[in-house]
Design an enzyme around this catalytic site. Sequence first.
Site, PDB file in Angstrom:
ATOM      1  N   HIS A 152       0.800  -1.229   0.000  1.00 50.12           N
ATOM      2  CA  HIS A 152       0.000   0.000   0.000  1.00 50.12           C
ATOM      3  C   HIS A 152       0.832   1.277   0.000  1.00 50.12           C
ATOM      4  CE1 HIS A 152      -3.714  -2.201   0.427  1.00 50.12           C
ATOM      5  NE2 HIS A 152      -3.294  -2.806   1.520  1.00 50.12           N
ATOM      6  N   GLU A 162      -7.175 -12.561   5.807  1.00 45.51           N
ATOM      7  CA  GLU A 162      -8.004 -11.361   5.698  1.00 45.51           C
ATOM      8  C   GLU A 162      -9.168 -11.535   4.726  1.00 45.51           C
ATOM      9  OE1 GLU A 162      -5.428  -8.236   4.288  1.00 45.51           O
ATOM     10  OE2 GLU A 162      -4.374  -9.574   2.926  1.00 45.51           O
ATOM     11  N   ASP A 203      -9.491  -5.727   5.722  1.00 43.64           N
ATOM     12  CA  ASP A 203      -9.939  -6.527   4.581  1.00 43.64           C
ATOM     13  C   ASP A 203     -10.889  -7.632   5.013  1.00 43.64           C
ATOM     14  OD1 ASP A 203      -8.941  -5.691   1.939  1.00 43.64           O
ATOM     15  OD2 ASP A 203      -6.980  -5.835   2.884  1.00 43.64           O
TER      16      ASP A 203
END
Length: 271
Positions: A51, A155, A181
């Site tokens: 990310h 997740e 998530d």
Amino acid sequence: MAGDFEALKLFRQAGLAGEILTGTFQKTPSRHVSEVLARSGLDFVVLDAEHAPFGIDVIDDILAPTRPIGFPVLVRIPELRPSFIGACLDAGAAGIVVPHVTSAEKAIEAVAAARFAAGGRGLSASGRAGGYGAMTLGDYMGDSDAAVSVWCQIEDVEAVDNLEAICAVPGVDALFVGRADLMRSLGAGTTGAPAVVNAVEKIARIGLAAGKRLAIFITDADEAARFKALGFSIFICGSDQSMLKARAQATKAAISGLSPSSGLSRGSACA
């Protein structure tokens, strides 16, 4: 010492032993940030290549000052790509954090990409991790496999459904719960929703029963005690950016609250 693996072996052993380990995500692509965090008292840092803008050049630059002093820097990879995983580990990363591990097959692939004995990692001792050729290939393979940590992120609903099979994969050191998530996958509105809480508790029960260590991201250190009670021992708290922002906001609020008669002079400055 060629390769400098001892500190990373101790880090992995501490994790496998269930010792409490505290780290943070680094989202700023700067070696200076890593050097500061390496001297902060944290046990580790995870470069967030999923990310944040971390290519292999930046990762290599960050590991140049942190590897020689034995500070564990892991990389959360953007996807399960063996060539990228190998490049990170050759550069000196302490391990990998693999997002969206939804099946035993993906866990097997992750371990194979990170460890020579698992059969999938390309071999060269010419990089930083191999002491730039100072280690024999045999020593390099053995030391690296003993030192590299592999954390699989759980997740997704599919991952929870397949968790027992994932836990049965040799070489998976920790299950890292990604509540954001997981919330999305469950169709919940917050990470504190009952469906998410129940899923986290289920992951903890199955993981502990299988002898896996549990890791989790927390936004505040006050959350750690609650998850420790569930068996979690590895905590990734916030990020370099959230810590910087929180400290700046607290400083601003504290100084803005001073009255005009507080004695703060016009020429005063913060170090």
